[in-house]
Design a protein around this motif. Structure first.
Motif, PDB file in Angstrom:
ATOM      1  N   ALA A   1      20.873   5.766 -10.276  1.00 51.16           N
ATOM      2  CA  ALA A   1      20.411   4.480 -10.136  1.00 51.16           C
ATOM      3  C   ALA A   1      19.171   4.489  -9.042  1.00 51.16           C
ATOM      4  CB  ALA A   1      21.464   3.565  -9.205  1.00 51.16           C
ATOM      5  N   TYR A   2      18.840   5.645  -8.627  1.00 49.01           N
ATOM      6  CA  TYR A   2      17.573   5.530  -7.837  1.00 49.01           C
ATOM      7  C   TYR A   2      16.900   6.938  -7.945  1.00 49.01           C
ATOM      8  CZ  TYR A   2      20.179   8.034  -4.420  1.00 49.01           C
ATOM      9  OH  TYR A   2      20.946   8.988  -3.579  1.00 49.01           O
ATOM     10  N   ARG A   3      15.755   6.924  -7.349  1.00 45.55           N
ATOM     11  CA  ARG A   3      15.182   8.137  -7.040  1.00 45.55           C
ATOM     12  C   ARG A   3      14.176   8.090  -5.841  1.00 45.55           C
ATOM     13  NH1 ARG A   3      10.564   9.220 -11.861  1.00 45.55           N
ATOM     14  NH2 ARG A   3       9.444   7.151 -11.776  1.00 45.55           N
ATOM     15  N   VAL A   4      13.835   9.090  -5.309  1.00 43.74           N
ATOM     16  CA  VAL A   4      12.862   9.074  -4.196  1.00 43.74           C
ATOM     17  C   VAL A   4      11.504   9.532  -4.714  1.00 43.74           C
ATOM     18  CG1 VAL A   4      12.156  10.061  -1.788  1.00 43.74           C
ATOM     19  CG2 VAL A   4      14.794   9.559  -2.321  1.00 43.74           C
ATOM     20  N   LEU A   5      10.598   8.686  -4.319  1.00 45.20           N
ATOM     21  CA  LEU A   5       9.032   8.825  -4.682  1.00 45.20           C
ATOM     22  C   LEU A   5       8.159   9.009  -3.425  1.00 45.20           C
ATOM     23  CD1 LEU A   5       8.705   5.852  -7.245  1.00 45.20           C
ATOM     24  CD2 LEU A   5       9.241   8.169  -7.713  1.00 45.20           C
ATOM     25  N   GLU A   6       7.260  10.048  -3.714  1.00 44.89           N
ATOM     26  CA  GLU A   6       6.503  10.064  -2.556  1.00 44.89           C
ATOM     27  C   GLU A   6       5.054   9.675  -2.710  1.00 44.89           C
ATOM     28  OE1 GLU A   6       4.550  14.133  -1.134  1.00 44.89           O
ATOM     29  OE2 GLU A   6       6.761  13.768  -0.367  1.00 44.89           O
ATOM     30  N   SER A   7       4.351   9.051  -1.880  1.00 46.17           N
ATOM     31  CA  SER A   7       3.168   8.456  -2.062  1.00 46.17           C
ATOM     32  C   SER A   7       1.956   9.611  -2.310  1.00 46.17           C
ATOM     33  CB  SER A   7       2.544   7.486  -0.857  1.00 46.17           C
ATOM     34  OG  SER A   7       2.523   8.013   0.209  1.00 46.17           O
TER      35      SER A   7
ATOM     36  N   ILE B   1       0.387   3.405  14.422  1.00 44.86           N
ATOM     37  CA  ILE B   1      -0.370   4.469  13.884  1.00 44.86           C
ATOM     38  C   ILE B   1      -0.188   5.177  12.589  1.00 44.86           C
ATOM     39  CG2 ILE B   1      -1.484   4.844  16.321  1.00 44.86           C
ATOM     40  CD1 ILE B   1       0.344   7.215  16.280  1.00 44.86           C
ATOM     41  N   THR B   2      -1.040   5.618  11.936  1.00 44.52           N
ATOM     42  CA  THR B   2      -0.860   6.436  10.595  1.00 44.52           C
ATOM     43  C   THR B   2      -0.414   7.999  10.804  1.00 44.52           C
ATOM     44  OG1 THR B   2      -2.275   5.012   9.621  1.00 44.52           O
ATOM     45  CG2 THR B   2      -1.609   7.067   8.249  1.00 44.52           C
ATOM     46  N   GLN B   3       0.501   8.377  10.445  1.00 46.85           N
ATOM     47  CA  GLN B   3       0.829   9.910  10.496  1.00 46.85           C
ATOM     48  C   GLN B   3       0.230  10.618   9.236  1.00 46.85           C
ATOM     49  OE1 GLN B   3       5.145   8.835  11.253  1.00 46.85           O
ATOM     50  NE2 GLN B   3       4.985   9.820  13.159  1.00 46.85           N
ATOM     51  N   SER B   4       0.560  11.742   9.367  1.00 49.48           N
ATOM     52  CA  SER B   4      -0.151  12.944   8.551  1.00 49.48           C
ATOM     53  C   SER B   4       0.745  12.945   7.329  1.00 49.48           C
ATOM     54  CB  SER B   4      -0.338  14.420   9.136  1.00 49.48           C
ATOM     55  OG  SER B   4       0.954  15.079   9.544  1.00 49.48           O
ATOM     56  N   ALA B   5       1.902  12.692   7.237  1.00 53.41           N
ATOM     57  CA  ALA B   5       2.657  12.956   5.977  1.00 53.41           C
ATOM     58  C   ALA B   5       2.762  11.789   5.191  1.00 53.41           C
ATOM     59  CB  ALA B   5       4.343  13.127   6.710  1.00 53.41           C
ATOM     60  N   ALA B   6       2.766  12.019   3.748  1.00 56.86           N
ATOM     61  CA  ALA B   6       3.013  10.844   2.915  1.00 56.86           C
ATOM     62  C   ALA B   6       4.218  10.108   3.054  1.00 56.86           C
ATOM     63  CB  ALA B   6       3.063  11.460   1.361  1.00 56.86           C
ATOM     64  N   ARG B   7       4.145   8.864   2.783  1.00 58.09           N
ATOM     65  CA  ARG B   7       5.364   7.754   2.897  1.00 58.09           C
ATOM     66  C   ARG B   7       6.040   7.878   1.696  1.00 58.09           C
ATOM     67  NH1 ARG B   7       3.356   1.940   4.104  1.00 58.09           N
ATOM     68  NH2 ARG B   7       3.791   2.594   6.040  1.00 58.09           N
ATOM     69  N   ARG B   8       7.337   7.921   1.653  1.00 57.68           N
ATOM     70  CA  ARG B   8       8.338   8.041   0.861  1.00 57.68           C
ATOM     71  C   ARG B   8       9.114   6.767   0.344  1.00 57.68           C
ATOM     72  NH1 ARG B   8      12.581  12.192   1.829  1.00 57.68           N
ATOM     73  NH2 ARG B   8      12.226  11.272   4.087  1.00 57.68           N
ATOM     74  N   PHE B   9       9.598   6.627  -0.689  1.00 55.58           N
ATOM     75  CA  PHE B   9      10.197   5.253  -1.120  1.00 55.58           C
ATOM     76  C   PHE B   9      11.520   5.838  -1.835  1.00 55.58           C
ATOM     77  CE2 PHE B   9       5.740   4.789  -0.820  1.00 55.58           C
ATOM     78  CZ  PHE B   9       5.658   3.370  -0.276  1.00 55.58           C
ATOM     79  N   ILE B  10      12.393   4.599  -2.069  1.00 53.71           N
ATOM     80  CA  ILE B  10      13.498   4.689  -2.939  1.00 53.71           C
ATOM     81  C   ILE B  10      13.522   3.776  -3.805  1.00 53.71           C
ATOM     82  CG2 ILE B  10      15.942   4.186  -3.227  1.00 53.71           C
ATOM     83  CD1 ILE B  10      16.662   5.249  -0.326  1.00 53.71           C
ATOM     84  N   GLN B  11      13.263   4.271  -5.148  1.00 53.02           N
ATOM     85  CA  GLN B  11      12.937   3.540  -6.146  1.00 53.02           C
ATOM     86  C   GLN B  11      14.081   3.310  -7.003  1.00 53.02           C
ATOM     87  OE1 GLN B  11      11.011   5.081  -9.751  1.00 53.02           O
ATOM     88  NE2 GLN B  11       9.695   3.279 -10.074  1.00 53.02           N
ATOM     89  N   VAL B  12      14.480   1.812  -7.123  1.00 53.98           N
ATOM     90  CA  VAL B  12      15.528   1.427  -7.878  1.00 53.98           C
ATOM     91  C   VAL B  12      15.229   1.709  -9.594  1.00 53.98           C
ATOM     92  CG1 VAL B  12      17.175  -0.288  -8.510  1.00 53.98           C
ATOM     93  CG2 VAL B  12      16.241  -0.264  -6.196  1.00 53.98           C
TER      94      VAL B  12
ATOM     95  N   LYS C   1       0.952  -1.243   0.063  1.00 56.98           N
ATOM     96  CA  LYS C   1      -0.119   0.173  -0.188  1.00 56.98           C
ATOM     97  C   LYS C   1       0.961   1.310  -0.146  1.00 56.98           C
ATOM     98  CE  LYS C   1      -3.667  -2.259   2.687  1.00 56.98           C
ATOM     99  NZ  LYS C   1      -4.711  -2.159   3.686  1.00 56.98           N
ATOM    100  N   PHE C   2       0.771   2.237  -0.914  1.00 60.68           N
ATOM    101  CA  PHE C   2       1.391   3.393  -0.935  1.00 60.68           C
ATOM    102  C   PHE C   2       0.419   4.454  -0.293  1.00 60.68           C
ATOM    103  CE2 PHE C   2       2.694   1.213  -4.940  1.00 60.68           C
ATOM    104  CZ  PHE C   2       3.810   0.786  -4.493  1.00 60.68           C
ATOM    105  N   SER C   3       0.752   4.957   0.878  1.00 57.93           N
ATOM    106  CA  SER C   3      -0.133   5.714   1.820  1.00 57.93           C
ATOM    107  C   SER C   3       0.445   6.777   2.581  1.00 57.93           C
ATOM    108  CB  SER C   3      -1.014   4.734   2.641  1.00 57.93           C
ATOM    109  OG  SER C   3      -0.298   3.959   3.285  1.00 57.93           O
ATOM    110  N   ARG C   4       0.455   6.643   3.818  1.00 57.23           N
ATOM    111  CA  ARG C   4       0.697   7.594   4.820  1.00 57.23           C
ATOM    112  C   ARG C   4       1.966   6.944   5.453  1.00 57.23           C
ATOM    113  NH1 ARG C   4      -0.255  12.805   2.786  1.00 57.23           N
ATOM    114  NH2 ARG C   4      -2.583  12.767   2.540  1.00 57.23           N
ATOM    115  N   GLN C   5       2.681   7.670   6.040  1.00 63.04           N
ATOM    116  CA  GLN C   5       3.708   7.216   7.053  1.00 63.04           C
ATOM    117  C   GLN C   5       3.029   6.649   8.245  1.00 63.04           C
ATOM    118  OE1 GLN C   5       7.300   9.715   7.788  1.00 63.04           O
ATOM    119  NE2 GLN C   5       7.045  10.764   5.754  1.00 63.04           N
ATOM    120  N   THR C   6       3.822   5.786   8.987  1.00 56.36           N
ATOM    121  CA  THR C   6       3.488   5.187  10.378  1.00 56.36           C
ATOM    122  C   THR C   6       4.665   5.255  11.396  1.00 56.36           C
ATOM    123  OG1 THR C   6       4.263   3.028   9.477  1.00 56.36           O
ATOM    124  CG2 THR C   6       2.092   3.502   8.813  1.00 56.36           C
ATOM    125  N   THR C   7       4.083   5.178  12.474  1.00 52.67           N
ATOM    126  CA  THR C   7       4.923   5.009  13.590  1.00 52.67           C
ATOM    127  C   THR C   7       4.086   4.131  14.785  1.00 52.67           C
ATOM    128  OG1 THR C   7       6.284   6.184  15.239  1.00 52.67           O
ATOM    129  CG2 THR C   7       4.107   7.060  14.795  1.00 52.67           C
TER     130      THR C   7
END
Length: 318
Positions: free
Chosen positions: A283-289, A124-135, A2-8
């Motif tokens: 070789a990569y980029r950062v993506l934001e959900s 729990i879900t936080q308010s910010a979008a989750r970020r990823f490193i895409q190869v 799931k591409f959604s929000r950050q969690t803690t």
């Protein structure tokens, strides 16, 4: 995935055990962290103030028998990979990990106790979008007979692990995992660390494995498994190597979108491949959900993964 929000974590949870290498008692407490914090180890029990170290590739100072994190003043916490695997595997983005000794406790040799602690604390879900490193392109590393590669892959993170031991009881095994919290819990989290009896004397002489026992390790001699209760999975050794991969690659600082293949690998190889990826900005980029799926993203076409991701910015890997 799931591409959604950050969690803690909702609250703190504590586990106690011994360090597999030091043999010393240690307590570990996982707890909440702020948006974009990632995983932060807090080493307590030292003279003076507590010391913090971010769980990122640049903090790794040793990989011989475990993943060791430290700073300019030396090592702070060893055997970090099992708790990191649990956090990343269960979909936690931000957490503090307080440790009052030189090692994360080995528990039963797997991540099961840390998954139970995460369940106790709650996510729990936080308010910010989750970020990823895409190869974006393949990155390969060879170390002797070991080979590792990160390559582009659609659909989240995949681990493809192959082991090949001279010990005939272990032999050659392989396992493929498309990471999700459900699959990590069911297929990987209970796989224990393993070793051979003929390695024990060498490890002891080097000051390692002082806390190892049949309660926290799967042990083989040249003819048989020595643990009376047997294996949890017929390919438990390969599954544990997948567990290590998830933990070691959590040091990317963000979840990876890509496939990782390792042959005869270990902590050293995992770290080398991750370091090679982060060293090559092409070789990569950062993506934001994009949880709310704004129209301008929906129109971006090839700039997205599954129509839900948009480029953000490169991580700070200095």
């Amino acid at each position: 995935m799931k591409f959604s929000r950050q969690t803690t974590l909702r609250a703190q949870a504590t586990v106690t055990g011994v360090g597999v290498h030091s043999g010393l008692p240690v307590s570990l407490t996982i707890g909440p962290a702020s948006i974009d914090a990632g995983f932060i180890f807090v080493r307590t029990g030292l003279d003076g103030s507590d010391r913090e170290v971010r769980a990122v590739a640049e903090s790794v100072i040793a990989t011989e028998f475990a993943t060791v994190l430290g700073d300019r003043n030396g090592p702070l916490v060893s055997t970090a990979e099992h708790v990191l695997a649990a956090l990343r595997g269960m979909g936690v983005d931000n957490a503090t990990i307080e440790v009052d000794g030189p090692e994360v406790p080995i528990m039963d040799g797997s991540s099961a106790a840390f998954v139970a602690a995460i369940d106790q604390a709650g996510i729990i879900t936080q308010s910010a979008a989750r970020r990823f490193i895409q190869v974006l392109k393949p990155v390969q590393v060879s170390l002797g007979e070991s080979f590792g590669e990160l390559r582009p892959h659609t659909g989240g993170f995949r681990a493809e692990v192959e082991i090949d031991f001279a010990n005939p009881v272990i032999g050659r095994q392989s396992y493929v995992l498309d990471l999700s919290p459900e699959r990590f819990r069911r297929e990987i989290s209970r796989a224990r660390t393993f070793g051979c009896m003929n390695d024990v004397a060498r490890l002891w002489s080097a000051g390692f494995a002082l806390g190892a026992s049949f309660e926290n390790s799967v042990v083989f001699d040249e003819e048989r498994l020595l643990n009376a209760e047997g294996l949890r999975y017929s390919d438990e050794c390969a599954r544990h190597k997948v567990l290590d991969v998830v933990g070691d690659l959590a040091l990317a600082g963000l979840p990876l979108l890509g496939a990782y293949r390792s042959v005869r690998g270990g902590h050293k190889l995992n770290h080398a491949v991750l370091t090679a990826l982060l060293a090559d900005r092409t070789a990569y980029r950062v993506l934001e959900s994009d949880a709310v799926r704004r129209p301008r993203y929906a129109e971006a076409g090839s700039g997205m993964v599954g129509g839900m991701i948009a480029p953000a910015y490169s991580p700070d890997v200095s």
